[in-house]
Scaffold this motif. Structure first.
Motif, mmCIF file in Angstrom:
data_model
loop_
_atom_site.group_PDB
_atom_site.id
_atom_site.type_symbol
_atom_site.label_atom_id
_atom_site.label_comp_id
_atom_site.label_asym_id
_atom_site.label_seq_id
_atom_site.Cartn_x
_atom_site.Cartn_y
_atom_site.Cartn_z
ATOM 1 N N VAL A 365 1.048 -1.203 -0.107
ATOM 2 C CA VAL A 365 -0.060 -0.062 0.021
ATOM 3 C C VAL A 365 0.824 1.534 0.125
ATOM 4 O O VAL A 365 2.111 1.263 0.534
ATOM 5 N N SER A 366 0.281 2.451 -0.247
ATOM 6 C CA SER A 366 0.763 3.683 -0.224
ATOM 7 C C SER A 366 1.385 3.774 1.113
ATOM 8 O O SER A 366 0.650 4.015 2.223
ATOM 9 N N TYR A 367 2.591 4.325 1.350
ATOM 10 C CA TYR A 367 3.325 4.387 2.633
ATOM 11 C C TYR A 367 2.615 5.820 3.452
ATOM 12 O O TYR A 367 2.257 5.625 4.559
ATOM 13 N N PRO A 368 2.724 7.020 2.603
ATOM 14 C CA PRO A 368 2.279 8.017 3.354
ATOM 15 C C PRO A 368 0.685 7.914 3.504
ATOM 16 O O PRO A 368 0.293 8.573 4.684
ATOM 17 N N LEU A 369 -0.053 7.457 2.647
ATOM 18 C CA LEU A 369 -1.401 7.269 2.838
ATOM 19 C C LEU A 369 -1.770 6.291 4.179
ATOM 20 O O LEU A 369 -2.555 6.749 4.976
ATOM 21 N N LEU A 370 -0.963 5.402 4.283
ATOM 22 C CA LEU A 370 -1.225 4.385 5.458
ATOM 23 C C LEU A 370 -0.806 5.218 6.829
ATOM 24 O O LEU A 370 -1.607 5.032 7.710
ATOM 25 N N ILE A 371 0.293 5.875 6.908
ATOM 26 C CA ILE A 371 0.796 6.577 7.813
ATOM 27 C C ILE A 371 -0.494 7.576 8.357
ATOM 28 O O ILE A 371 -0.703 7.830 9.429
ATOM 29 N N ASN A 372 -0.944 8.178 7.257
ATOM 30 C CA ASN A 372 -2.059 9.332 7.605
ATOM 31 C C ASN A 372 -3.197 8.690 8.164
ATOM 32 O O ASN A 372 -3.834 9.262 9.170
ATOM 33 N N LYS A 373 -3.482 7.528 7.750
ATOM 34 C CA LYS A 373 -4.905 6.985 8.246
ATOM 35 C C LYS A 373 -4.568 6.384 9.574
ATOM 36 O O LYS A 373 -5.467 6.648 10.539
ATOM 37 N N LEU A 374 -3.235 5.882 10.034
ATOM 38 C CA LEU A 374 -3.121 5.326 11.296
ATOM 39 C C LEU A 374 -2.947 6.548 12.184
ATOM 40 O O LEU A 374 -3.026 6.329 13.501
ATOM 41 N N LEU A 375 -2.454 7.697 11.714
ATOM 42 C CA LEU A 375 -2.348 8.803 12.562
ATOM 43 C C LEU A 375 -3.721 9.283 12.932
ATOM 44 O O LEU A 375 -3.900 9.708 14.069
ATOM 45 N N LYS A 376 -4.697 9.435 12.020
ATOM 46 C CA LYS A 376 -5.998 9.688 12.462
ATOM 47 C C LYS A 376 -6.638 8.902 13.373
ATOM 48 O O LYS A 376 -7.446 9.199 14.232
ATOM 49 N N THR A 377 -6.304 7.507 13.352
ATOM 50 C CA THR A 377 -7.042 6.669 14.213
ATOM 51 C C THR A 377 -6.314 6.438 15.514
ATOM 52 O O THR A 377 -6.688 5.522 16.460
ATOM 53 N N GLY A 378 -5.328 6.796 15.808
ATOM 54 C CA GLY A 378 -4.233 7.170 16.851
ATOM 55 C C GLY A 378 -3.629 5.758 16.959
ATOM 56 O O GLY A 378 -3.274 5.286 18.116
ATOM 57 N N SER A 379 -3.305 4.920 15.941
ATOM 58 C CA SER A 379 -2.836 3.627 15.902
ATOM 59 C C SER A 379 -1.176 3.552 16.108
ATOM 60 O O SER A 379 -0.791 2.603 16.164
ATOM 61 N N ILE A 380 -0.731 4.650 15.790
ATOM 62 C CA ILE A 380 0.778 4.891 15.828
ATOM 63 C C ILE A 380 1.201 5.813 16.723
ATOM 64 O O ILE A 380 0.452 7.000 16.971
ATOM 65 N N ASP A 381 2.414 5.850 17.382
ATOM 66 C CA ASP A 381 3.015 6.848 18.059
ATOM 67 C C ASP A 381 3.981 7.679 17.409
ATOM 68 O O ASP A 381 5.277 7.122 17.280
ATOM 69 N N VAL A 382 4.013 8.762 16.798
ATOM 70 C CA VAL A 382 4.719 9.472 16.103
ATOM 71 C C VAL A 382 6.175 9.836 17.133
ATOM 72 O O VAL A 382 7.307 9.784 16.646
ATOM 73 N N ARG A 383 5.740 10.142 18.159
ATOM 74 C CA ARG A 383 6.705 10.819 19.243
ATOM 75 C C ARG A 383 7.597 9.721 19.544
ATOM 76 O O ARG A 383 9.201 10.050 19.632
ATOM 77 N N GLU A 384 7.300 8.445 19.756
ATOM 78 C CA GLU A 384 8.234 7.504 20.203
ATOM 79 C C GLU A 384 9.303 7.411 18.990
ATOM 80 O O GLU A 384 10.521 7.199 19.492
#
Length: 417
Positions: A365-384
């Protein structure tokens, strides 16, 4: 608008002005003379570049042999904290030394630069608006230099005029932070030899035009330049540049067997020959001509090393055996390995940082679109992830990067052999 019109004021460029794709203060060497006029270039330098590049002074001030095209001898100062007489003070640091401390200066009334401080921290303050505009400007510059039409990019730029002159320029492209989502990227970013470089990747996916911006191999973002791109016109452009001057010292070659010549030929990228004096001359010339601008695939392949990803060994295994080997022994999935490597153990420019694999079936899948989706759902922690990257560059600049120390030891052992 013709190619020789300034993209900001629209006036004909009568005097060429070199615009750095990545700001010169950040060590950017890549330049273009066909983006803007001298007046707008100076305006951008003062109002967009200066507040943006100032953010990185705590990093720039600590880079040994930092390279720039202009003001080569200038070194920025930055704020931080230092200990004097067992007390911590807010200080100004330049060239690794405390040059100012208001509080202590008032107390002691002496030349602060003569005192012996222990620097304990560098202040890193991000102004979000300046940061986002600066990242957007880099992506815009790279796209313009690679021939993308200004009209396609214009929606991400706000230009205001006053009395017929440009009064403000703001780059407001949407930005998505990069987070490593597959085992391969996690290994590349957190477990390979640390190098300081800037990396840009301009690529299209369906109707989206993206630019991946990586500064200092630490600050990594996707910039969406357009969502109205013609899917029939694929785009893929890359740029990678090292940030520390290359050691031009004549290398000492220990050649005892023909295979040593082949190894050095591959390392210095020269044609091998059995005439030792001629071969040594070729190597010396290659060292003197080596550029800081590199092929992205070559740099990343070299970071990983053939011993760790032995493609020949994997190809000789049965599929399930290879899968277990990569998962259990190396902590990587077979799919994430093959996503980035070709059969010759070289990186694929066509997939790196553009796509990733997810799920049990390893759907690509598209890398940036997947990241954006996960950020919106709170599924990943960017800060870590960003904290780990920031810690890595701090360790490297402090000279305590363990991965690099290990590589240096390996190099010494190899020389002795």
């Amino acid at each position: 608008m013709s190619e020789m019109d300034c993209v900001y004021c629209g006036k004909v460029i009568t005097k060429r002005s070199k615009e750095h794709i990545v700001q010169n203060a950040l060590g950017g060497l890549y330049e273009s003379e066909e983006i803007c006029c001298e007046k707008c270039n100076n305006f951008l330098s003062k109002n967009v570049d200066a507040p943006f590049t100032k953010i990185f002074n705590p990093i720039i001030s600590r880079i040994d042999n930092f390279t720039k095209t202009n003001n080569k001898k200038s070194h920025p100062s930055c704020s931080g904290k230092a200990i004097y007489d067992n007390e911590i003070y807010d200080v100004v640091i330049k060239d690794g030394k405390v040059v100012s401390c208001i509080e202590l200066g008032r107390k002691l009334k002496c030349d602060i630069s003569k005192l012996k401080f222990e620097i304990v921290a560098y202040d890193f303050q991000i102004d979000n608006s300046s940061f986002k505009s600066g990242i957007g400007k880099i992506a815009f510059n790279f796209a313009m230099e690679k021939g993308i039409d200004y009209e396609i990019l214009s929606k991400g730029i706000s230009i205001k005029e006053k009395d017929g002159e440009v009064d403000s320029i703001l780059f407001s492209f949407p930005i998505i932070p990069f987070v490593a989502l597959n085992p391969m990227d996690d290994y590349i970013e957190l477990n390979t030899r640390m190098e300081l470089y800037h990396n840009l990747i301009l690529f299209s996916q369906d109707s989206n035009l993206w630019c991946y911006v990586d500064l200092f191999n630490t600050f990594q973002y996707y910039v969406i330049l357009s969502n109205e791109w013609d899917a029939k016109e694929p785009v893929l452009e890359t740029y990678l540049q090292l940030l520390q001057q290359i050691d031009r010292t004549k290398p000492e070659l220990y050649i005892r067997k023909p295979k040593h010549i082949l190894a050095y030929a591959m390392f210095f990228n020269v044609e091998p020959c059995m005439n030792l004096e001629e071969f040594k001359k070729r190597v010396e010339v290659a060292v003197q001509k080596e550029s800081l601008k590199k092929n992205m695939s070559d740099v990343l392949s070299a970071k990983l090393g053939y011993d760790y990803f032995n493609i020949d060994k994997i190809k000789d295994m049965k599929k399930e055996e290879a899968r277990l080997y990569l998962r259990n022994e190396k902590g990587l999935s077979l799919k994430s390995l093959l996503l980035y490597f070709d059969e010759e153990d070289k990186f694929k420019d066509s997939t790196f940082r553009q796509v990733t694999c997810v799920g049990d079936k390893y759907k690509i899948v598209s890398y940036p679109l997947l990241i954006n989706k996960l950020l919106k759902t709170g599924s990943i922690d960017v800060r870590e992830y960003t904290y780990k990257k920031f810690e890595r560059v701090n360790a490297f600049l402090a000279g305590i990067d363990r991965l690099n120390e290990g590589d240096d030891n390996d190099d010494k052992e190899q020389d002795e052999i």
